[in-house]
Enzyme design. Structure first.
Site, PDB file in Angstrom:
ATOM      1  N   THR A 269       0.832  -1.199   0.000  1.00  0.00           N
ATOM      2  CA  THR A 269       0.000   0.000   0.000  1.00  0.00           C
ATOM      3  C   THR A 269       0.868   1.251   0.000  1.00  0.00           C
ATOM      4  OG1 THR A 269      -1.650  -1.229   1.265  1.00  0.00           O
ATOM      5  CG2 THR A 269      -1.893   1.146   1.192  1.00  0.00           C
ATOM      6  N   GLN A 321      -4.926  -7.004  -6.069  1.00  0.00           N
ATOM      7  CA  GLN A 321      -5.394  -7.435  -4.744  1.00  0.00           C
ATOM      8  C   GLN A 321      -6.639  -6.657  -4.359  1.00  0.00           C
ATOM      9  OE1 GLN A 321      -3.409  -6.461  -0.866  1.00  0.00           O
ATOM     10  NE2 GLN A 321      -3.014  -8.657  -0.803  1.00  0.00           N
ATOM     11  N   CYS A 352      -4.639  -7.675   6.038  1.00  0.00           N
ATOM     12  CA  CYS A 352      -4.479  -6.260   6.394  1.00  0.00           C
ATOM     13  C   CYS A 352      -4.798  -6.062   7.876  1.00  0.00           C
ATOM     14  CB  CYS A 352      -5.391  -5.386   5.544  1.00  0.00           C
ATOM     15  SG  CYS A 352      -5.175  -3.625   5.863  1.00  0.00           S
ATOM     16  N   LYS A 391      -4.172 -14.056   0.558  1.00  0.00           N
ATOM     17  CA  LYS A 391      -3.049 -13.702   1.440  1.00  0.00           C
ATOM     18  C   LYS A 391      -3.576 -13.579   2.863  1.00  0.00           C
ATOM     19  CE  LYS A 391       0.893 -10.558   1.854  1.00  0.00           C
ATOM     20  NZ  LYS A 391       0.783 -10.147   3.255  1.00  0.00           N
ATOM     21  N   HIS A 421       1.781 -14.695   5.746  1.00  0.00           N
ATOM     22  CA  HIS A 421       2.703 -13.793   6.445  1.00  0.00           C
ATOM     23  C   HIS A 421       2.861 -14.331   7.862  1.00  0.00           C
ATOM     24  CE1 HIS A 421       3.703  -9.380   7.786  1.00  0.00           C
ATOM     25  NE2 HIS A 421       4.654 -10.250   8.081  1.00  0.00           N
ATOM     26  N   ALA A 476       8.348  -8.091   0.778  1.00  0.00           N
ATOM     27  CA  ALA A 476       7.592  -6.851   0.985  1.00  0.00           C
ATOM     28  C   ALA A 476       8.526  -5.732   1.430  1.00  0.00           C
ATOM     29  CB  ALA A 476       6.483  -7.094   2.012  1.00  0.00           C
ATOM     30  N   ARG A 477       8.703  -5.568   2.771  1.00  0.00           N
ATOM     31  CA  ARG A 477       9.543  -4.471   3.259  1.00  0.00           C
ATOM     32  C   ARG A 477      10.985  -4.594   2.765  1.00  0.00           C
ATOM     33  NH1 ARG A 477       9.527  -4.372   9.377  1.00  0.00           N
ATOM     34  NH2 ARG A 477       9.154  -6.586   9.080  1.00  0.00           N
TER      35      ARG A 477
END
Length: 606
Positions: A269, A321, A352, A391, A421, A476-477
Site C-alpha cells: 500500500t 489485490q 491487512c 493472502k 505472512h 515486501a519491506r
C-alpha cells in the site's frame, strides 16, 4: 575518541563509522550548507528559481513579491501551531500536499530542463513515438464509458447475480428477517453500491454453508427457468451461439498460475506503485501485484482506486489485490475486473491489520468470519476466468495461530494459492516472522502452493525460507529497503552498492514517476510525495561495506553512522528534512511551507 556503544537490536556497523546523533547531524550541516553567508544562499535560490521562468510570469511574480511575502509571513505565523502538531495512527489529519506553492517558480526547473522544450511544450522523442505507435505502455485504464456505467449502476453482473441468488435459495430466501435487515443496513453504510436485491446474498449471518453439502455454484446454475430479472441482467450479444455462451468454464480448464520458485513482490500500500514496481522488475522480480484496492470504491468507478490496477507492459506476471468484507460486493467486483482488465490472477487481502479495514470486517477480520470468508472465495472463484489467490496472516491474536485450520478450507473452496505472512494481526510488523509455523502450514496446504512472507532482507534469508518447504517467497519491506534484493537472491551474493548507484535508482524512479503521473506541477508533487514515502524505508538500509558482520536483519535499527561519502550519509538520515533535500536534488526546490509526514509509521524494531 571512543566509539559509541551499539545497543541490542541495532545493526552491527563497524566502530570507525559510528557516530553520535550530534556528530551525524553536524556532519550533514557542515557538508550540506555552503560556507558563505545566508544572503548569498538566498540570492542563489532566487536566481535558480527564476532562470527557467517565462518572462511574463517572472514580471508578474516580481510585481507581487512584496505583497505575497507579507501575506505568506502572516499565513505562516497563523498556521504554525497546526504544522507542529504530529498526526498519529493513519495520519488522516496530516497536511494535504496540494501544489499551491512555487510562489516564484510556477514550473519546477528540473522539469523545464528535462521534459519541456521551446514554448514550454512537452519534448517528444519521435523514434520512441514511432516504436510504440498503436501499442499500450500501461494497461487496465478506466474508460469514461465504463465509469459512467458504474456510476449509473448499468453494468451487468450476470454471473455474480446467479451466485448470490443461489446463496439466497440455499439459506431459504431469508432476506427479509430482522437480522437480514440489520445486515443490509450495515452493508449500505459500508458501500453505496449494493442494491436491495444484492442484500439478499449477504443477509443470512447465522446459518452456515454446510461443509459436507453441495457447493452453492450448482444451485445457482440449475435454476429451472430464467426469471424476468435474469433476462434483464443478461448481456445481449450479436452473432452465432458458441460454446462460450452455453458452457461454463470448469475449474480444471482455468489458466494455471505456475509461479512456484519465482520471486513475488508483495502488494504494498502507497509504496507499491507502478514506478516502484518497474524498478523491482528491472532488478529481477518475477511476479508483481498492484496495491490493495477496496472493492466498493472500484464498483463506484472511483478513478483514484482504478489507478491502483494499472499494469505496465514490462509486468509479465501481474495480479491485483482486492479488499472487502461481503460476498456481494467482492463477487461483483471480481466479475467486473474479469470483464474489463488484463490480469494473471486476483488476490484477496485477508492479512491487512489496520483498524480502518478490520473494524468493517475486512482484512484479518475475515479469518474470524469463516462463513463470509467461504462465500467470498467461492463466489469470486465462480466468476473469475483467472486463478484466485488468498493472502493471510497466522491469526488475529499474537499467540493463537489459526492459519493451519483455515488453509485446508481455502483449498477446498477453490483458491489456487495461499500466501502466509508469519505474523499475527496484533504483531503487525514487530518481532520476527514465525517461519517454523509457515513450514508446518506449507505441508498442510499441499498440493496447493503456499508462499511464505516475512523478514527477507538477504539471499541467506531467502535460502532459509525456501528450505522450509514453501513453494516460493513473497518480499515486501525487504524490497522497499533494498530493491536490488531480487538481484542478490538470483546471483547469491551481497551487493555493496555505492551511493551514486543508489542515487541513479532514485533518478530512474523520478523519471518513471513523471512519466506515470505527469510532468506538470501536480505530477511533480505526486512524484515527490511517493519518493518521500519510499525514502522513509530506504534510510533503513546499511551499506554492506559498513557492517561488522553480514547480513543485516530487517528488524535491526540502523545506528547513527557517517558513510564513505556525503551522499551515503545523507541517505542514512532518518530526518524528514534530509529526505526533502534528496527530493530537491531530483525534482527541484519545495515551497517554504512544505511539510511531509510518512503515511506508514510501523514500529518494526521491537
Amino acid at each position: 575518541m571512543a566509539a559509541p556503544v551499539v545497543a541490542a537490536g541495532v545493526a552491527p556497523v563497524r566502530a570507525r563509522f559510528l557516530a553520535s546523533k550530534e556528530q551525524f547531524h553536524a556532519y550533514l550541516r557542515a557538508r550540506g550548507e555552503p560556507s558563505s553567508g545566508g544572503e548569498e544562499k538566498e540570492e542563489e535560490e532566487e536566481v535558480g528559481s527564476c532562470q527557467s521562468e517565462p518572462p511574463a510570469k517572472r514580471v508578474k511574480s516580481e510585481d507581487l513579491s512584496q505583497d505575497g511575502e507579507s501575506r505568506e509571513d502572516a499565513g505562516a505565523a497563523a498556521k504554525e501551531p497546526v504544522e507542529r502538531k504530529r498526526a498519529r495512527g493513519q495520519n488522516k489529519s496530516r497536511p494535504c500536499m496540494k501544489p499551491k506553492h512555487y510562489e516564484q517558480s510556477r514550473l519546477c526547473p528540473s522539469v523545464t530542463q528535462a521534459h519541456l522544450g521551446d514554448g514550454y511544450q512537452n519534448i517528444v522523442n519521435t523514434d520512441l513515438a514511432k516504436q510504440w505507435e498503436g501499442k499500450s505502455l500501461v494497461r487496465n485504464n478506466l474508460s469514461k464509458e465504463l465509469q459512467h456505467q458504474l456510476r449509473k449502476r448499468k453494468f451487468s453482473f450476470r454471473k455474480a447475480d446467479e451466485y448470490l441468488r443461489g446463496l439466497g435459495k440455499l439459506h431459504g430466501d431469508g432476506g427479509k428477517g430482522g437480522k437480514a435487515t440489520e445486515r443490509s443496513t450495515e452493508e449500505q453504510e459500508v458501500s453505496n453500491c449494493t442494491t436491495a436485491q444484492e442484500g439478499l446474498g449477504d443477509a443470512p449471518e447465522c446459518p452456515a454453508l454446510p461443509e459436507q453439502g453441495e457447493d452453492p455454484k450448482p444451485d445457482a446454475l440449475q435454476s429451472p427457468s430464467p426469471t424476468a430479472d435474469e433476462e434483464a441482467s443478461s448481456v445481449k450479444t450479436v452473432g452465432p451461439v458458441t460454446d462460450e455462451d452455453v458452457v461454463k468454464l470448469r475449474s480444471c480448464e482455468k489458466k494455471k498460475l505456475e509461479i512456484q520458485g519465482k520471486l513475488y513482490l508483495a502488494p504494498l500500500t502507497t509504496c507499491g506503485n507502478l514506478p516502484f514496481r518497474r524498478i523491482c522488475k528491472r532488478f529481477g522480480a518475477d511476479v508483481t501485484c498492484g496495491e490493495m484496492a477496496v472493492c466498493t470504491n472500484l464498483l463506484q468507478g472511483q478513478s483514484s482506486e482504478w489507478a491502483l490496477l494499472k499494469r505496465h507492459h514490462t509486468e509479465d506476471i501481474f495480479g491485483v489485490q482486492l479488499e472487502g468484507a461481503f460476498p456481494d460486493t467482492m463477487t461483483k467486483c471480481a466479475e467486473l475486473l474479469n470483464q474489463t482488465i488484463e490480469v494473471d490472477f486476483v488476490d484477496i487481502n485477508v492479512g491487512c491489520p489496520i483498524d480502518l479495514v478490520y473494524k468493517k470486517g475486512g482484512g484479518c477480520a475475515l479469518m474470524t468470519r469463516s462463513n463470509k470468508f467461504e462465500q467470498i472465495v467461492r463466489g469470486m472463484n465462480s466468476v473469475l476466468d483467472v486463478p484466485l489467490t488468498v493472502k493471510i496472516r497466522t491469526g488475529v491474536q499474537e499467540k493463537i495461530n489459526v492459519a493451519h485450520k483455515i488453509i485446508p478450507k481455502i483449498r477446498e473452496w477453490g483458491a489456487s494459492m495461499v500466501t502466509l505472512h508469519g505474523r499475527s494481526r496484533e504483531q503487525r510488523y514487530t518481532r520476527g516472522a514465525d517461519w517454523d509455523y509457515i513450514a508446518e502450514c506449507a505441508k498442510i496446504a499441499s498440493p496447493m502452493p503456499l508462499f511464505g512472507n516475512g523478514d527477507i532482507l538477504s539471499y541467506e534469508d531467502a535460502n532459509r525460507a525456501v528450505q522450509m518447504g514453501v513453494s516460493g517467497i513473497m518480499i515486501a519491506r525487504g524490497a522497499l529497503i533494498k530493491p536490488w534484493l531480487f538481484t542478490e537472491i538470483k546471483e547469491q551474493r551481497h551487493w555493496d552498492i555505492s551511493s551514486s548507484e543508489r542515487f541513479d535508482i532514485l533518478k530512474d524512479f523520478t523519471n518513471y514517476g513523471l512519466e506515470h503521473w505527469g510532468s506538470d506541477t501536480q505530477g511533480v508533487e505526486k512524484t515527490r510525495k511517493f519518493l518521500l514515502e519510499w525514502l522513509s524505508f530506504l534510510c533503513r538500509y546499511v551499506p554492506v561495506g559498513l557492517l561488522e558482520h553480514l547480513p543485516q536483519k530487517i528488524n535491526e535499527r540502523p545506528p547513527y553512522y557517517v558513510g564513505r561519502d556525503y551522499l551515503e550519509t545523507l541517505m542514512a538520515s532518518q530526518n524528514v528534512d534530509d529526505w526533502i533535500r534528496i527530493s530537491e536534488l531530483l525534482l527541484g526546490p519545495v515551497a517554504t511551507n512544505f511539510t511531509f509526514l510518512p503515511k506508514h509509521k510501523a514500529n518494526s524494531y521491537r
